[in-house]
Design a protein around this motif. Structure first.
Motif, PDB file in Angstrom:
ATOM      1  N   LEU A   1      12.201   1.703   7.185  1.00  0.00           N
ATOM      2  CA  LEU A   1      10.820   1.455   7.360  1.00  0.00           C
ATOM      3  C   LEU A   1      10.195   0.018   7.511  1.00  0.00           C
ATOM      4  O   LEU A   1      11.220  -0.658   6.561  1.00  0.00           O
ATOM      5  N   THR A   2       9.740  -0.438   8.445  1.00  0.00           N
ATOM      6  CA  THR A   2       9.509  -1.823   8.486  1.00  0.00           C
ATOM      7  C   THR A   2       8.423  -2.071   9.466  1.00  0.00           C
ATOM      8  O   THR A   2       7.892  -1.464   9.807  1.00  0.00           O
ATOM      9  N   ASP A   3       8.113  -3.550   9.298  1.00  0.00           N
ATOM     10  CA  ASP A   3       6.932  -3.812  10.341  1.00  0.00           C
ATOM     11  C   ASP A   3       7.830  -4.646  11.405  1.00  0.00           C
ATOM     12  O   ASP A   3       6.993  -4.999  12.430  1.00  0.00           O
ATOM     13  N   LYS A   4       8.756  -4.642  11.335  1.00  0.00           N
ATOM     14  CA  LYS A   4       9.524  -5.375  12.461  1.00  0.00           C
ATOM     15  C   LYS A   4      11.118  -5.337  12.429  1.00  0.00           C
ATOM     16  O   LYS A   4      11.821  -5.467  11.565  1.00  0.00           O
ATOM     17  N   ALA A   5      11.541  -4.114  13.315  1.00  0.00           N
ATOM     18  CA  ALA A   5      12.628  -3.683  13.427  1.00  0.00           C
ATOM     19  C   ALA A   5      13.375  -4.708  14.671  1.00  0.00           C
ATOM     20  O   ALA A   5      12.683  -5.420  15.405  1.00  0.00           O
ATOM     21  N   SER A   6      14.606  -4.590  14.973  1.00  0.00           N
ATOM     22  CA  SER A   6      15.149  -5.025  16.163  1.00  0.00           C
ATOM     23  C   SER A   6      16.288  -4.182  16.678  1.00  0.00           C
ATOM     24  O   SER A   6      16.932  -3.454  16.094  1.00  0.00           O
ATOM     25  N   ASP A   7      16.513  -4.469  17.966  1.00  0.00           N
ATOM     26  CA  ASP A   7      17.792  -3.681  18.655  1.00  0.00           C
ATOM     27  C   ASP A   7      19.203  -4.008  17.817  1.00  0.00           C
ATOM     28  O   ASP A   7      19.879  -3.082  17.792  1.00  0.00           O
ATOM     29  N   ALA A   8      19.021  -5.250  17.622  1.00  0.00           N
ATOM     30  CA  ALA A   8      20.275  -5.824  16.876  1.00  0.00           C
ATOM     31  C   ALA A   8      20.522  -5.277  15.497  1.00  0.00           C
ATOM     32  O   ALA A   8      21.700  -5.018  15.156  1.00  0.00           O
ATOM     33  N   GLY A   9      19.292  -5.009  14.938  1.00  0.00           N
ATOM     34  CA  GLY A   9      19.394  -4.266  13.750  1.00  0.00           C
ATOM     35  C   GLY A   9      19.871  -2.856  13.619  1.00  0.00           C
ATOM     36  O   GLY A   9      20.892  -2.507  12.754  1.00  0.00           O
TER      37      GLY A   9
ATOM     38  N   ALA B   1       3.925  -3.708   5.933  1.00  0.00           N
ATOM     39  CA  ALA B   1       4.166  -4.827   5.334  1.00  0.00           C
ATOM     40  C   ALA B   1       2.944  -5.369   4.736  1.00  0.00           C
ATOM     41  O   ALA B   1       1.811  -5.424   5.591  1.00  0.00           O
ATOM     42  N   PRO B   2       2.875  -6.248   3.547  1.00  0.00           N
ATOM     43  CA  PRO B   2       4.173  -6.244   2.706  1.00  0.00           C
ATOM     44  C   PRO B   2       4.360  -5.005   2.248  1.00  0.00           C
ATOM     45  O   PRO B   2       3.523  -4.145   2.101  1.00  0.00           O
ATOM     46  N   TYR B   3       5.759  -4.819   1.593  1.00  0.00           N
ATOM     47  CA  TYR B   3       6.147  -3.613   0.802  1.00  0.00           C
ATOM     48  C   TYR B   3       5.175  -3.109  -0.287  1.00  0.00           C
ATOM     49  O   TYR B   3       4.638  -3.978  -1.131  1.00  0.00           O
ATOM     50  N   ARG B   4       4.750  -1.972  -0.356  1.00  0.00           N
ATOM     51  CA  ARG B   4       3.912  -1.352  -1.359  1.00  0.00           C
ATOM     52  C   ARG B   4       4.460   0.127  -1.615  1.00  0.00           C
ATOM     53  O   ARG B   4       4.678   0.948  -0.741  1.00  0.00           O
ATOM     54  N   GLY B   5       4.848   0.048  -2.966  1.00  0.00           N
ATOM     55  CA  GLY B   5       5.610   1.538  -3.249  1.00  0.00           C
ATOM     56  C   GLY B   5       4.575   2.693  -2.776  1.00  0.00           C
ATOM     57  O   GLY B   5       5.304   3.585  -2.412  1.00  0.00           O
ATOM     58  N   GLU B   6       3.256   2.545  -2.940  1.00  0.00           N
ATOM     59  CA  GLU B   6       2.520   3.730  -3.069  1.00  0.00           C
ATOM     60  C   GLU B   6       2.246   4.079  -1.283  1.00  0.00           C
ATOM     61  O   GLU B   6       1.788   5.158  -1.034  1.00  0.00           O
ATOM     62  N   VAL B   7       2.831   3.140  -0.651  1.00  0.00           N
ATOM     63  CA  VAL B   7       2.766   3.480   0.918  1.00  0.00           C
ATOM     64  C   VAL B   7       3.851   3.994   1.509  1.00  0.00           C
ATOM     65  O   VAL B   7       3.978   4.995   2.465  1.00  0.00           O
ATOM     66  N   TRP B   8       5.056   3.458   0.943  1.00  0.00           N
ATOM     67  CA  TRP B   8       6.504   3.760   1.393  1.00  0.00           C
ATOM     68  C   TRP B   8       6.946   5.241   0.836  1.00  0.00           C
ATOM     69  O   TRP B   8       7.535   5.984   1.838  1.00  0.00           O
ATOM     70  N   ALA B   9       6.658   5.365  -0.462  1.00  0.00           N
ATOM     71  CA  ALA B   9       7.208   6.465  -1.248  1.00  0.00           C
ATOM     72  C   ALA B   9       7.005   7.936  -0.420  1.00  0.00           C
ATOM     73  O   ALA B   9       7.606   8.787  -0.150  1.00  0.00           O
ATOM     74  N   PRO B  10       5.427   8.065  -0.013  1.00  0.00           N
ATOM     75  CA  PRO B  10       5.217   9.344   0.469  1.00  0.00           C
ATOM     76  C   PRO B  10       5.718   9.469   1.821  1.00  0.00           C
ATOM     77  O   PRO B  10       5.946  10.462   2.256  1.00  0.00           O
TER      78      PRO B  10
ATOM     79  N   ASP C   1      -2.772   5.141   3.118  1.00  0.00           N
ATOM     80  CA  ASP C   1      -3.631   3.867   2.925  1.00  0.00           C
ATOM     81  C   ASP C   1      -2.981   3.120   1.733  1.00  0.00           C
ATOM     82  O   ASP C   1      -2.566   3.718   0.658  1.00  0.00           O
ATOM     83  N   ALA C   2      -3.277   1.861   1.749  1.00  0.00           N
ATOM     84  CA  ALA C   2      -2.633   1.094   0.720  1.00  0.00           C
ATOM     85  C   ALA C   2      -3.788   0.958  -0.317  1.00  0.00           C
ATOM     86  O   ALA C   2      -4.726   0.871  -0.166  1.00  0.00           O
ATOM     87  N   LYS C   3      -3.291   1.059  -1.697  1.00  0.00           N
ATOM     88  CA  LYS C   3      -4.211   0.812  -2.742  1.00  0.00           C
ATOM     89  C   LYS C   3      -4.467  -0.462  -3.100  1.00  0.00           C
ATOM     90  O   LYS C   3      -5.373  -0.790  -3.729  1.00  0.00           O
TER      91      LYS C   3
END
Ligand SMILES: Cc1cc2nc3c(=O)[nH]c(=O)nc-3n(C[C@H](O)[C@H](O)[C@H](O)COP(=O)(O)OP(=O)(O)OC[C@H]3O[C@@H](n4cnc5c(N)ncnc54)[C@H](O)[C@@H]3O)c2cc1C
Length: 333
Positions: free
Chosen positions: A48-56, A77-86, A190-192
């Protein structure tokens, strides 16, 4: 796990911790390595990211991920648990992984607890070992500030766990393997929380505390914030991170993110060097699994000497510059 027989369901997942520049962090080699060993190579990464890369992606493949579940979105981005966990819980509900692993970082410590809660399963936090017993995974984790190790089994899967850095053998790098990228359709909540200000920490030029192979720790014996420069100078010579005891943090000498211990960071470096640290149980809780422990303290009765592999009873203000000089000489030759 109904899809277990049909394809890659039943895989061990690792949640990617990246450097926010599109590359997975070094701790991912350990999480992927351990997941690979336990699953016989059926390991996938979830990024989960706002910025992946082929090298990654290439790096994740070389560390053993056969697939990268990629959710790339500016809203992450930025990381928020309530967005990522679901998102992870939704994906896990669809794909039925056997396990969900992540390194112990400040973000994943929280994230995987939320994921486990959403899935209604147990969490083995801060794991330092795993074994397969028949079809069941058994995790080992420290309890009572590291005085005891407890073994845990999950009542049901997926087996969610966070892995302590520098404990597990990293995946062999350079394996000519590539990861297939899959972009699942998932809803992004949605971010809280809304960030109104972002402050970037000034880069110290030293490695990060939880990832460093060598950690120097300064306690109340440092006498004041101005004296940490001597530890940083040593850190630059030997490539070490510089941390602190809670006494030093409470005194305002170092920011909390540098605190080692029960209420700070847990570290497991190859070498820990403690200067002016007494060795209180709460400090030991965060560093006692270091491979080699060196303590410098002017009090021969300081408790840290009980767990130290090497101890010097002396004034740190004499020892630190002398040691730094010796390290310099050694590394120059
Ligand atoms: C709930 C709780 C959670 C806690 N969590 C943490 C935690 O996460 N991390 C943590 O570190 N602590 C934690 N603590 C605090 C812990 O109990 C100790 O108070 C703290 O670790 C002490 O820090 P210190 O060793 O730097 O200081 P001190 O115990 O004061 O020790 C300083 C040492 O420096 C030595 N010294 C002084 N001058 C010199 C010199 N010139 N040269 C060499 N040696 C010198 C002294 O002999 C002494 O041993 C926690 C406490 C509680 C109650």
């Amino acid at each position: 796990m109904s899809k277990g027989e049909t394809g890659m369901a039943g895989a061990f997942w690792t949640i990617v911790e990246d450097d926010r520049q599109g590359m997975p962090k070094k701790v991912m080699a350990e999480a992927l390595g351990e997941a690979g060993r336990l699953s016989g190579g059926n390991v996938e990464a979830v990024w989960l990211t706002d910025k992946a890369s082929d090298a990654g992606v290439k790096q994740l493949g070389e560390w053993g991920a056969s697939k990268v579940w990629m959710v790339e979105n500016a809203a992450l981005a930025p990381y928020r648990g309530e967005v990522w966990a679901p998102i992870i819980a939704e994906l896990a509900g669809k794909e039925s992984p056997k396990a969900i692993f992540g390194p112990v970082t400040s973000r994943q410590r929280e994230l995987l607890a939320r994921v486990a809660a959403r899935l209604g399963v147990g969490l083995c936090a801060d794991a330092v070992g795993f074994a397969m017993e028949g079809d069941a995974l058994v995790g080992t984790r420290p309890v009572y500030a590291g005085k005891l190790l407890s073994k845990v089994k999950w009542a049901k899967g997926p087996w969610v766990a966070t892995l302590r850095p520098n404990v597990f053998r990293p995946a062999d790098a350079g394996v000519a393997k590539t990861a297939q990228v899959e972009k699942p359709s998932v809803s992004i909540p949605d971010a809280k929380l809304k960030f109104v200000e972002r402050r970037e920490e000034a880069a110290t030029g030293l490695p990060e505390l939880t990832e460093a192979e060598i950690v120097i720790s300064g306690g109340r014996g440092m006498k004041g914030p101005e004296n940490y420069v001597i530890l940083e100078a040593m850190g630059k010579v030997i490539g070490a991170a510089v941390g602190a005891s809670r006494a030093a943090v409470d005194a305002g000498w170092r920011p909390h993110r540098f605190q080692i211990g029960q209420t700070g960071r847990t570290i497991s470096p190859k070498l820990y060097l403690g200067f002016g640290v007494s060795g209180a149980i709460q400090h030991l809780a965060g560093m006692r699994t270091s491979k080699v422990i060196v303590a410098v303290n002017k009090d021969p009765e300081a408790p840290i000497f009980k767990i130290a592999d090497y101890g010097i009873v002396a004034d740190l203000f004499e020892v630190v510059p002398a040691l730094t000089q010796e390290f310099k000489k050694l590394l120059e030759t």
